[in-house]
Design a protein around this motif. Structure first.
Motif, mmCIF file in Angstrom:
data_model
loop_
_atom_site.group_PDB
_atom_site.id
_atom_site.type_symbol
_atom_site.label_atom_id
_atom_site.label_comp_id
_atom_site.label_asym_id
_atom_site.label_seq_id
_atom_site.Cartn_x
_atom_site.Cartn_y
_atom_site.Cartn_z
ATOM 1 N N TYR A 247 0.399 1.747 -5.484
ATOM 2 C CA TYR A 247 -0.822 1.608 -4.696
ATOM 3 C C TYR A 247 -1.266 2.912 -4.043
ATOM 4 C CZ TYR A 247 0.072 -3.383 -5.171
ATOM 5 O OH TYR A 247 0.299 -4.631 -5.684
ATOM 6 N N ARG A 248 -0.321 3.729 -3.612
ATOM 7 C CA ARG A 248 -0.656 4.981 -2.938
ATOM 8 C C ARG A 248 0.509 5.952 -3.114
ATOM 9 N NH1 ARG A 248 -0.614 1.042 0.694
ATOM 10 N NH2 ARG A 248 -2.823 1.317 1.120
ATOM 11 N N THR A 289 3.702 0.961 -0.855
ATOM 12 C CA THR A 289 3.343 1.943 -1.884
ATOM 13 C C THR A 289 3.519 1.389 -3.294
ATOM 14 O OG1 THR A 289 5.563 2.913 -1.991
ATOM 15 C CG2 THR A 289 4.049 3.822 -0.368
#
Length: 350
Positions: A247-248, A289
């Motif tokens: 996701y990040r 994440t």
């Protein structure tokens, strides 16, 4: 999660792009092959190479072909369902082929195939297929925003079939992601769980200054191992890992928490949900994440998976996660190339 400074224009040692050796620059190849020698340091608790190490190699090979195709920095966005069909042994020569099979506007869908064999006969004796999965990379610019990539146009019946396979899995992937977003993991769960903590060290860095996606997948494998081994009281190995979504980015110097929780047991498989969170150690804020679902098994002396005691949900959250795991099995059972037959789902064998 990404890997190389494209301005250097140097492929990692061991990369063998199609057509290499002519000494004349040509158009980007949609295929790159990396080779690794499985070393004693790669030995896992099961006596063979850990799944996390194999996933690191897969990520590196996929990155190599992505950055060569895009001519830009690339980040791992998703690692699809990977089945570990057979173990990789220490001493094996391991070959990871990464092949672009479909491109979106900014994404590259890459089919990776892992084979291995005796290095003394590698290339003359057919290698053994170990695993295969689809990896998605996204090209990004200096500002970190996605940038367009050249279109890949399949030209052979096999390439068309692989492209169609990748396109067909887009809807399945969206269903899986939607299902994973609907569930919550709180202290109300009663199943076996573990949280491993790491500091993202400079040695974990990729070519973009963030934590290497392969390192994150190695941490996921470690947490799933500890959780499943505590539950069954025996060494375990991963046979499947699905829906690894990034996701990040995870930053160097951040505190990392990898939470693994048992959510479902079939006859032999222990389904472990893993969530990775990270944040500045000077604060208490942690952001998700990465997450995924991993299936672990324990084996007897012959290497055959053996039954495990069933886990019975107790709390409402337990029951919700149990149902979620079965929903994911059902979604994946509809996917092209699926290896999770519906009859096994019905019989509770997974």
């Amino acid at each position: 999660m990404a890997h190389e400074n494209e301005s250097a224009r140097v492929l990692p040692a061991g990369v063998l792009p199609a057509g290499a050796g002519a000494g004349i620059p040509g158009p980007a190849s949609n295929v790159v092959t990396l080779r690794f020698l499985a070393a004693p340091m790669d030995l896992g608790h099961s006596g063979s190479v850990d799944a996390g190490t194999i996933l690191e190699w897969v990520d590196k090979a996929a990155y190599a072909v992505a950055v060569g195709w895009a001519k830009a920095y690339c980040v791992t966005a998703y690692v699809g369902n990977i089945h570990f069909a057979a173990p990789v042994e220490v001493g094996d020569m391991v070959e990871v082929e990464a092949r672009i099979v479909h491109t979106g506007r900014t994404s590259m869908h890459i089919l990776t195939t892992v084979t291995s064999g005796d290095p003394r006969t590698f290339g003359t004796v057919p290698a053994v297929a170990r695993s295969q999965c689809l990896v998605i990379f996204v090209a990004v610019g200096d500002d970190g925003k996605p940038v367009p990539v050249p279109e890949f146009v399949p030209s052979t019946p096999q390439e068309i079939q692989q492209r169609d396979y990748a396109v067909a899995r887009i809807k399945v992937r969206e269903e899986i992601s939607a299902s994973m977003k609907r569930v919550a993991y709180t202290s109300a769960g009663t199943s076996e769980s573990v949280v491993l903590r790491f500091m993202a060290a400079p040695s974990d860095v990729n070519w973009g200054g963030k934590v290497h996606g392969g390192i994150v997948m190695d941490w996921i494998d470690e947490a799933a191992y500890v959780c499943s081994t505590r539950y069954c009281g025996r060494d375990t190995v991963a046979v499947f890992s699905g829906g690894v979504r990034f996701y990040r980015p995870l930053l160097i110097g951040h505190l990392v928490e990898v939470e693994a929780r048992l959510v479902y047991t079939g006859n032999k498989g222990m389904h472990v949900a893993v969530n990775v969170r990270s944040g500045d150690p000077k604060s208490r804020e942690m952001e998700l994440t990465t997450n995924c679902m991993t299936v672990m098994v324990t084996r007897d002396e012959t290497g055959t998976a053996v039954p495990v005691r069933p886990w019975v949900p107790v709390s409402d959250e337990d029951r919700a996660l149990h149902a979620h795991a079965r929903e994911l099995i059902g979604i994946r059972a509809k996917a092209p190339g699926n290896r999770l037959p519906n009859h096994l789902l019905a019989q509770g064998q997974l």
